[in-house]
Enzyme design. Structure first.
Site, PDB file in Angstrom:
ATOM      1  N   HIS A 143      -9.868  -0.078 -26.468  1.00  0.00           N
ATOM      2  CA  HIS A 143      -9.066  -1.162 -27.008  1.00  0.00           C
ATOM      3  C   HIS A 143      -7.618  -1.059 -26.535  1.00  0.00           C
ATOM      4  O   HIS A 143      -7.042   0.027 -26.482  1.00  0.00           O
ATOM      5  CB  HIS A 143      -9.033  -1.105 -28.541  1.00  0.00           C
ATOM      6  CG  HIS A 143     -10.277  -1.571 -29.205  1.00  0.00           C
ATOM      7  ND1 HIS A 143     -11.424  -0.809 -29.259  1.00  0.00           N
ATOM      8  CD2 HIS A 143     -10.554  -2.721 -29.862  1.00  0.00           C
ATOM      9  CE1 HIS A 143     -12.353  -1.474 -29.938  1.00  0.00           C
ATOM     10  NE2 HIS A 143     -11.858  -2.637 -30.316  1.00  0.00           N
ATOM     11  N   ASN A 182      -9.022   8.214 -24.958  1.00  0.00           N
ATOM     12  CA  ASN A 182      -9.275   7.190 -25.977  1.00  0.00           C
ATOM     13  C   ASN A 182      -9.380   7.797 -27.364  1.00  0.00           C
ATOM     14  O   ASN A 182      -8.813   7.268 -28.336  1.00  0.00           O
ATOM     15  CB  ASN A 182     -10.570   6.449 -25.617  1.00  0.00           C
ATOM     16  CG  ASN A 182     -10.862   5.290 -26.550  1.00  0.00           C
ATOM     17  OD1 ASN A 182      -9.969   4.675 -27.105  1.00  0.00           O
ATOM     18  ND2 ASN A 182     -12.146   4.994 -26.722  1.00  0.00           N
TER      19      ASN A 182
END
Length: 273
Positions: free
Chosen positions: A129, A160
């Site tokens: 994201h 991440n």
């Protein structure tokens, strides 16, 4: 390198404009900008308001997309965003919605070929994201739209889950401390291009993030991460906004007074945060 501009007017205004001579905009950009003028989008509660025309350098793909919780400049050649921006308020750091109830979805608002869930399968990269799900727990539409593939980049799993995630949590801490912050982040592409999946989603070599606050005084700070699995504590990746501009070609905050812009862009002082 073509120069881009992303600017914040007061706490919430984001304007992106090209340094130098304006270039002709794509049909996609013009269409999205027409939509951006509608009252519903102007009232979206968690986006940098008054997004004005975005001009990109010649040869650079851009489709502007406005979502409930963020704004993104999407690159249809790379199948990733150029950048994603949002204003995170203290109220929006809270909420009951959980990401476990969501799934990554192909974004049919952009032309095919486009990134799909399967492009990332067995690629050794996470669906990373840019605007995090954790910033969108306040609203169901915002949460769902954060899982659109136009908000996603191929991201190393270690980055991440560890250091990028730690900085996301720190941004929520800052939003609670200062009332709100505005965040701009996105991929960096340097070196030999690499791709994953049938639709050839380009893999970033790194990522940037710029965080801006208005109170108690205007401050901004940047961060640059390599897209690899080596530990990169976010405090060690802090840099000036000038450093981010040099690596990305973006020009942040051009509509602030020159003396204020020069000051906050040159600073690299975590102790002020």
């Amino acid at each position: 390198m073509n120069k881009f501009s992303i600017t914040l007017l007061s706490a919430l205004l984001l304007l992106a404009a090209c340094k130098g001579q304006p270039q002709q905009q794509t049909a996609e950009t013009e269409q999205i900008e027409t939509l951006a003028a509608t009252p519903a989008l102007q009232q979206a509660p968690n986006r940098p308001v008054n997004l004005l025309k975005q001009r990109v350098g010649r040869g650079t793909s851009e489709i502007m997309l406005e979502r409930r919780g963020y704004v993104t400049s999407y690159n249809k050649q790379r199948k990733t965003p150029n950048w994603v921006a949002w204003t995170l308020t203290k109220a929006h750091t809270y909420g009951d919605l959980q990401r476990q109830n969501e799934r990554f979805e192909e974004d049919t608002d952009v032309p095919a070929p486009r990134a799909t869930y399967q492009d990332y399968y067995n690629s050794r990269y996470d669906r990373g994201h840019m605007c995090p799900a954790g910033d969108n727990k306040w609203d169901q539409q915002a949460m769902t739209e954060s899982f659109l593939m136009t908000n996603i980049c191929p991201q190393n799993h270690g980055l991440n889950k560890e250091d990028w995630n730690a900085l996301e949590m720190q941004c929520r801490t800052w939003a609670r401390r200062y009332g709100e912050v505005t965040v701009v982040c996105g991929p960096i592409y340097e070196g030999e291009p690499r791709f994953i999946g049938r639709n050839r989603v380009q893999v970033p070599s790194g990522f940037f993030k710029v965080v801006y606050r208005e109170k108690p005084q205007r401050k901004a700070i940047g961060f640059i991460f390599r897209n690899d699995g080596n530990r990169q504590p976010w405090r060690e990746r802090a840099c000036s906004v000038d450093d981010v501009e040099e690596r990305t070609g973006y020009n942040f905050f051009p509509d602030l007074p020159d003396d204020v812009e020069d000051l906050i862009e040159a600073e690299e002082l975590l102790r002020d945060w």
